[in-house]
Design an enzyme around this catalytic site. Structure first.
Site, PDB file in Angstrom:
ATOM      1  N   GLY A   2       0.816  -1.210   0.000  1.00 39.44           N
ATOM      2  CA  GLY A   2       0.000   0.000   0.000  1.00 39.44           C
ATOM      3  C   GLY A   2       0.852   1.263   0.000  1.00 39.44           C
TER       4      GLY A   2
ATOM      5  CG  ASN B 261      -5.055   3.755   9.537  1.00 40.59           C
ATOM      6  OD1 ASN B 261      -5.392   4.742   8.873  1.00 40.59           O
ATOM      7  ND2 ASN B 261      -4.002   3.772  10.320  1.00 40.59           N
TER       8      ASN B 261
ATOM      9  CB  THR C 221      11.486 -10.063 -12.382  1.00 37.92           C
ATOM     10  OG1 THR C 221      12.385  -9.905 -13.468  1.00 37.92           O
ATOM     11  CG2 THR C 221      10.787 -11.413 -12.480  1.00 37.92           C
TER      12      THR C 221
ATOM     13  CB  CYS D 243       2.847   3.228  11.881  1.00 37.71           C
ATOM     14  SG  CYS D 243       1.808   2.244  10.826  1.00 37.71           S
TER      15      CYS D 243
HETATM   16  C1  LIG Z   1      -1.467  -0.540   6.258  1.00 35.04           C
HETATM   17  C2  LIG Z   1      -1.872   0.694   5.532  1.00 35.04           C
HETATM   18  C3  LIG Z   1      -1.085   1.244   4.505  1.00 35.04           C
HETATM   19  C4  LIG Z   1       0.265   0.683   4.158  1.00 35.04           C
HETATM   20  O1  LIG Z   1       0.191  -0.537   3.456  1.00 35.04           O
HETATM   21  P1  LIG Z   1       1.501  -1.478   3.390  1.00 35.04           P
HETATM   22  O2  LIG Z   1       1.130  -2.566   2.463  1.00 35.04           O
HETATM   23  O3  LIG Z   1       1.751  -1.950   4.793  1.00 35.04           O
HETATM   24  O4  LIG Z   1       2.620  -0.630   2.875  1.00 35.04           O
HETATM   25  C5  LIG Z   1      -1.550   2.349   3.843  1.00 35.04           C
HETATM   26  N1  LIG Z   1      -2.726   2.919   4.163  1.00 35.04           N
HETATM   27  C6  LIG Z   1      -3.518   2.418   5.128  1.00 35.04           C
HETATM   28  C7  LIG Z   1      -4.829   3.078   5.415  1.00 35.04           C
HETATM   29  C8  LIG Z   1      -3.119   1.302   5.846  1.00 35.04           C
HETATM   30  O5  LIG Z   1      -3.894   0.833   6.825  1.00 35.04           O
END
Ligand SMILES: *Cc1c(COP(=O)(O)O)cnc(C)c1O
Length: 388
Positions: A71, A151, A237, A325
């Site tokens: 993400g 989140n 890749t 985080c």
């Molecule tokens: C976990 C999260 C991300 C980051 O995704 P990753 O795959 O861990 O890099 C970004 N945005 C939100 C809202 C998230 O909860």
């Protein structure tokens, strides 16, 4: 001791069917998907199947999916890539105060590099107003980024209306849907979305894989250069193992959407149970309708979130305070502060995020263990004794 995992917004366990699909690739599919021979074609077929599964889940076409490392990379590619591609039109960007750091920090970095940034406030439930978005738009606005579901507090944003507004004004609209994929229905068409970020490990897939939906015709400048993979937007890749696991997770998520919505019953059992058993608790985020079906976030007054987490952990319960985080730092959550909480109340916040594996027994175990923990911590707290 019982183990109860209620930190599914930080990450989810890999579904056994996902692991099985990945194992088949790990041991049997070794070709490079760019190769023309049989082994390469077999790898490409496995990868394209995954692309179909993700595209189907969000109402896109497979050609509009770019696989990334997660993400975070999808957000970076969308925001930096699209802003750069449209810099002739303007340099003004709009986002909200409750975005994940993988959006906010990117935007702030771009601001240091010559872009103008508007960060919109949210109401006390953690929801941004469409009217505030409208009011922030300028002639040189090129990009709006608003997350689908938050989140930390699970608040769901008015994505469709913001998308309509952006589309009318010719502004690109990016949505971080990492927390809503597999939990809420998503249609990139109905929601007027140009770019959408998703991640594998939040939906029972593996870590280190994600994707960016790029609507047909939307151009982004790549962040890396090399081969021609992923429409030349994301060279290198492909992470075959991750992509196939993510694809299987998407397929299962699509089948389980309704089941996931039913988690709201357990969510409310947990929340109502906490409110009934513990005095001086504040609910953070929307009460029901515009909230993720798996998110409970409360501030337990007169105690520190971190001490609660450690005591819960000793009982086998995994939860979080604010976001994973920011745990380990003592700064209160930027989301809770944006919702108007004081530092003191924000510090006592506790997040439980349920998953498809969560049972009523899990919830009841927490309701049994949490009240005595709070009582003990409050008895030791100077903040609490002053008030009684
Ligand atoms: C976990 C999260 C991300 C980051 O995704 P990753 O795959 O861990 O890099 C970004 N945005 C939100 C809202 C998230 O909860």
């Amino acid at each position: 001791m019982r183990k109860v995992y209620l930190d599914n917004s930080a990450t989810t366990p890999v579904d056994p069917q996902v692991a099985e699909a990945m194992m088949a690739v790990l041991t049997g599919v070794y070709g490079n998907p760019s190769s023309v021979h049989e082994d390469g074609r077999q790898a490409r077929m496995a990868m394209e199947k995954a692309r179909w599964s993700l595209a189907g889940l969000i109402g896109a076409t497979p050609e509009e999916i770019v696989f990334t490392s997660g993400g975070t990379e999808a957000n970076n590619l969308a925001l930096q890539g699209a802003a750069k591609a449209r810099v002739k039109k303007g340099r003004h960007l709009i986002t909200t105060a409750i975005e994940h750091h993988a959006v906010l920090d990117v935007m702030e970095c771009m601001e240091k590099n010559g872009y103008d940034l508007t960060v919109l406030p949210v109401n006390e439930e953690g929801i941004v107003a469409v009217e505030d978005v409208r009011g922030a738009i300028r002639p040189d606005t090129t990009l709006i980024s608003v997350m689908h579901a938050n989140n930390e507090v699970g608040s769901i944003q008015p994505i469709e209306a913001i998308g309509e507004l952006a589309r009318e004004r010719g502004i690109l609209f990016h949505v971080d849907a990492v927390q809503s994929l597999g939990k809420l229905p998503i249609s990139v068409i109905n929601m007027n979305i140009d770019m959408l970020s998703v991640s594998g490990h939040k939906i029972y897939g593996p870590k280190g894989v994600g994707a960016l939906y790029l609507r047909k015709g939307v151009r982004v400048v790549p962040m890396m250069f090399g081969g021609g993979q992923e429409r030349k937007v994301r060279p290198g890749t492909e992470n075959m193992l991750g992509i196939v696991g993510f694809g299987e997770a998407c397929r299962l998520a699509g089948e389980g959407l309704q089941e996931f919505a039913a988690l709201a019953v357990l969510r409310d059992r947990l929340l109502d149970g906490i409110l009934a058993r513990i005095p001086d608790v504040k609910v953070n985020g929307p009460r029901r309708g515009s909230r993720l079906p798996n998110n409970v976030n409360v501030s337990i007054r007169f105690v520190e979130g971190e001490s609660l987490l450690l005591s819960l952990d000793m009982q086998g319960i995994a939860a979080s305070s604010g976001s994973a985080c920011t745990s380990g730092s003592l700064d209160p959550s930027h989301v809770l502060l944006a919702m108007g909480l004081t530092h003191e109340i924000a510090h006592g916040s506790l997040r439980f995020t349920l998953g498809k594996q969560t049972t009523q027994e899990d919830v009841d175990y927490v309701l049994e263990k949490l009240p005595p923990i709070v009582e003990r911590l409050r008895a030791m707290s100077p903040l609490f004794s002053e008030t009684v």
